[in-house]
Write a protein that holds these residues in place. Structure first.
Motif, PDB file in Angstrom:
ATOM      1  N   ARG A 149       0.823  -1.253  -0.176  1.00  0.00           N
ATOM      2  CA  ARG A 149       0.112   0.011   0.152  1.00  0.00           C
ATOM      3  C   ARG A 149       1.009   1.246   0.020  1.00  0.00           C
ATOM      4  N   GLY A 150       1.797   1.295  -0.775  1.00  0.00           N
ATOM      5  CA  GLY A 150       2.729   2.639  -1.044  1.00  0.00           C
ATOM      6  C   GLY A 150       3.902   2.317   0.232  1.00  0.00           C
ATOM      7  N   ARG A 151       3.815   1.656   1.130  1.00  0.00           N
ATOM      8  CA  ARG A 151       4.854   1.796   2.258  1.00  0.00           C
ATOM      9  C   ARG A 151       5.824   0.823   2.153  1.00  0.00           C
ATOM     10  N   THR A 152       7.113   1.249   2.276  1.00  0.00           N
ATOM     11  CA  THR A 152       8.271   0.306   2.111  1.00  0.00           C
ATOM     12  C   THR A 152       8.755  -0.235   3.457  1.00  0.00           C
ATOM     13  N   TRP A 153       8.882  -1.549   3.388  1.00  0.00           N
ATOM     14  CA  TRP A 153       9.101  -2.198   4.688  1.00  0.00           C
ATOM     15  C   TRP A 153      10.483  -2.970   4.454  1.00  0.00           C
ATOM     16  N   SER A 154      11.319  -3.180   5.463  1.00  0.00           N
ATOM     17  CA  SER A 154      12.576  -3.850   5.357  1.00  0.00           C
ATOM     18  C   SER A 154      12.404  -5.355   5.847  1.00  0.00           C
ATOM     19  N   ILE A 155      12.748  -6.240   5.363  1.00  0.00           N
ATOM     20  CA  ILE A 155      12.629  -7.658   6.023  1.00  0.00           C
ATOM     21  C   ILE A 155      13.946  -7.953   7.113  1.00  0.00           C
ATOM     22  N   VAL A 156      13.481  -8.433   8.379  1.00  0.00           N
ATOM     23  CA  VAL A 156      14.207  -8.598   9.312  1.00  0.00           C
ATOM     24  C   VAL A 156      14.169  -9.935   9.796  1.00  0.00           C
ATOM     25  N   PRO A 157      15.213 -10.717   9.963  1.00  0.00           N
ATOM     26  CA  PRO A 157      15.121 -12.035  10.444  1.00  0.00           C
ATOM     27  C   PRO A 157      14.210 -12.329  11.640  1.00  0.00           C
ATOM     28  N   PRO A 158      13.563 -13.465  11.622  1.00  0.00           N
ATOM     29  CA  PRO A 158      13.715 -14.672  10.602  1.00  0.00           C
ATOM     30  C   PRO A 158      12.927 -14.644   9.434  1.00  0.00           C
ATOM     31  N   LEU A 159      13.364 -14.987   8.246  1.00  0.00           N
ATOM     32  CA  LEU A 159      12.646 -15.277   7.261  1.00  0.00           C
ATOM     33  C   LEU A 159      12.339 -16.666   7.009  1.00  0.00           C
ATOM     34  N   LYS A 160      10.879 -17.022   7.173  1.00  0.00           N
ATOM     35  CA  LYS A 160      10.553 -18.505   7.076  1.00  0.00           C
ATOM     36  C   LYS A 160       9.879 -18.970   5.785  1.00  0.00           C
ATOM     37  N   GLU A 161      10.155 -20.071   5.532  1.00  0.00           N
ATOM     38  CA  GLU A 161       9.562 -20.736   4.166  1.00  0.00           C
ATOM     39  C   GLU A 161       8.948 -22.063   4.657  1.00  0.00           C
ATOM     40  N   ILE A 162       7.798 -22.027   4.356  1.00  0.00           N
ATOM     41  CA  ILE A 162       7.012 -23.061   4.669  1.00  0.00           C
ATOM     42  C   ILE A 162       7.097 -24.261   3.244  1.00  0.00           C
ATOM     43  N   ASN A 163       7.898 -25.220   3.398  1.00  0.00           N
ATOM     44  CA  ASN A 163       8.234 -25.908   2.121  1.00  0.00           C
ATOM     45  C   ASN A 163       8.456 -27.552   2.592  1.00  0.00           C
ATOM     46  N   PRO A 164       7.044 -28.087   2.668  1.00  0.00           N
ATOM     47  CA  PRO A 164       7.085 -29.384   3.020  1.00  0.00           C
ATOM     48  C   PRO A 164       7.444 -30.044   1.552  1.00  0.00           C
ATOM     49  N   ALA A 165       8.141 -31.265   1.567  1.00  0.00           N
ATOM     50  CA  ALA A 165       8.333 -32.109   0.423  1.00  0.00           C
ATOM     51  C   ALA A 165       8.958 -31.252  -0.734  1.00  0.00           C
ATOM     52  N   ALA A 166       9.882 -30.416  -0.421  1.00  0.00           N
ATOM     53  CA  ALA A 166      10.695 -29.469  -1.345  1.00  0.00           C
ATOM     54  C   ALA A 166       9.499 -28.765  -2.122  1.00  0.00           C
ATOM     55  N   THR A 167       8.516 -28.178  -1.671  1.00  0.00           N
ATOM     56  CA  THR A 167       7.406 -27.591  -2.556  1.00  0.00           C
ATOM     57  C   THR A 167       7.199 -26.335  -1.645  1.00  0.00           C
ATOM     58  N   PRO A 168       7.738 -25.248  -1.987  1.00  0.00           N
ATOM     59  CA  PRO A 168       7.502 -23.772  -1.280  1.00  0.00           C
ATOM     60  C   PRO A 168       5.880 -23.714  -1.571  1.00  0.00           C
ATOM     61  N   ILE A 169       5.443 -23.149  -0.262  1.00  0.00           N
ATOM     62  CA  ILE A 169       4.107 -23.048  -0.291  1.00  0.00           C
ATOM     63  C   ILE A 169       3.859 -21.320   0.178  1.00  0.00           C
ATOM     64  N   LEU A 170       4.515 -21.130   1.221  1.00  0.00           N
ATOM     65  CA  LEU A 170       4.393 -19.896   1.720  1.00  0.00           C
ATOM     66  C   LEU A 170       5.720 -19.136   2.368  1.00  0.00           C
ATOM     67  N   TYR A 171       5.828 -18.181   2.678  1.00  0.00           N
ATOM     68  CA  TYR A 171       6.857 -17.297   2.929  1.00  0.00           C
ATOM     69  C   TYR A 171       6.371 -16.339   4.223  1.00  0.00           C
ATOM     70  N   GLU A 172       6.912 -16.565   5.280  1.00  0.00           N
ATOM     71  CA  GLU A 172       6.353 -15.817   6.441  1.00  0.00           C
ATOM     72  C   GLU A 172       7.605 -14.811   6.811  1.00  0.00           C
ATOM     73  N   LEU A 173       7.581 -13.417   6.650  1.00  0.00           N
ATOM     74  CA  LEU A 173       8.311 -12.326   6.854  1.00  0.00           C
ATOM     75  C   LEU A 173       8.130 -11.604   7.870  1.00  0.00           C
ATOM     76  N   GLN A 174       9.099 -11.207   8.702  1.00  0.00           N
ATOM     77  CA  GLN A 174       8.858 -10.240   9.882  1.00  0.00           C
ATOM     78  C   GLN A 174       9.259  -8.768   8.943  1.00  0.00           C
ATOM     79  N   VAL A 175       8.519  -7.861   9.235  1.00  0.00           N
ATOM     80  CA  VAL A 175       9.002  -6.574   8.250  1.00  0.00           C
ATOM     81  C   VAL A 175       8.752  -5.485   9.220  1.00  0.00           C
ATOM     82  N   ARG A 176       9.642  -4.402   8.852  1.00  0.00           N
ATOM     83  CA  ARG A 176       9.779  -3.379   9.686  1.00  0.00           C
ATOM     84  C   ARG A 176       9.902  -2.178   8.815  1.00  0.00           C
ATOM     85  N   SER A 177       9.218  -0.978   9.074  1.00  0.00           N
ATOM     86  CA  SER A 177       9.062   0.425   8.265  1.00  0.00           C
ATOM     87  C   SER A 177      10.077   1.368   8.761  1.00  0.00           C
TER      88      SER A 177
END
Length: 122
Positions: free
Chosen positions: A94-122
């Motif tokens: 929505r026009g606001r820029t966010w930086s990604i901070v650790p951790p960056l989680k990848e939901i990846n069962p059976a080597a199939t990426p499904i979802l990325y969960e990011l912690q973001v900070r403005s």
């Protein structure tokens, strides 16, 4: 179609319906060449993803001291992404820029990426 491929497709459909478009921007710094004494210009690439921006819960604040007030949780559907976001990427919601901070989680069962969960900070 395999089970997890179907899950990735369903995740994209649900986030598209209930979420919003998110721009992921990655920067590449030109690598210095000592032989020529120059560096190519920096480059930027962008892609549009589907995401849901959420607040952290009180329980998450208690369990994780790395979360600061104002941080958000961003869930991005993995299906259809040309490249994976990393900690140096920026996200625009929505026009606001966010930086990604650790951790960056990848939901990846059976080597199939499904979802990325990011912690973001403005």
């Amino acid at each position: 179609m395999a089970f997890y491929d179907e899950m990735a497709e369903m995740t994209l459909e649900m986030i598209t319906e209930f979420g919003q478009p998110v721009i992921i921007r990655a920067f590449t710094v030109g690598e210095y060449d000592p032989d020529t004494g120059t560096a190519p210009p920096d480059s930027t690439k962008e892609q549009t993803a589907q995401g849901i921006l959420l607040d952290f819960t009180g329980q998450e604040f208690q369990n994780n001291s790395l979360i600061k007030q104002g941080d958000k949780k961003l869930k991005i559907a993995a299906q259809g992404l040309a490249w994976v976001p990393d900690l140096l990427s920026k996200v625009i919601v929505r026009g606001r820029t966010w930086s990604i901070v650790p951790p960056l989680k990848e939901i990846n069962p059976a080597a199939t990426p499904i979802l990325y969960e990011l912690q973001v900070r403005s």
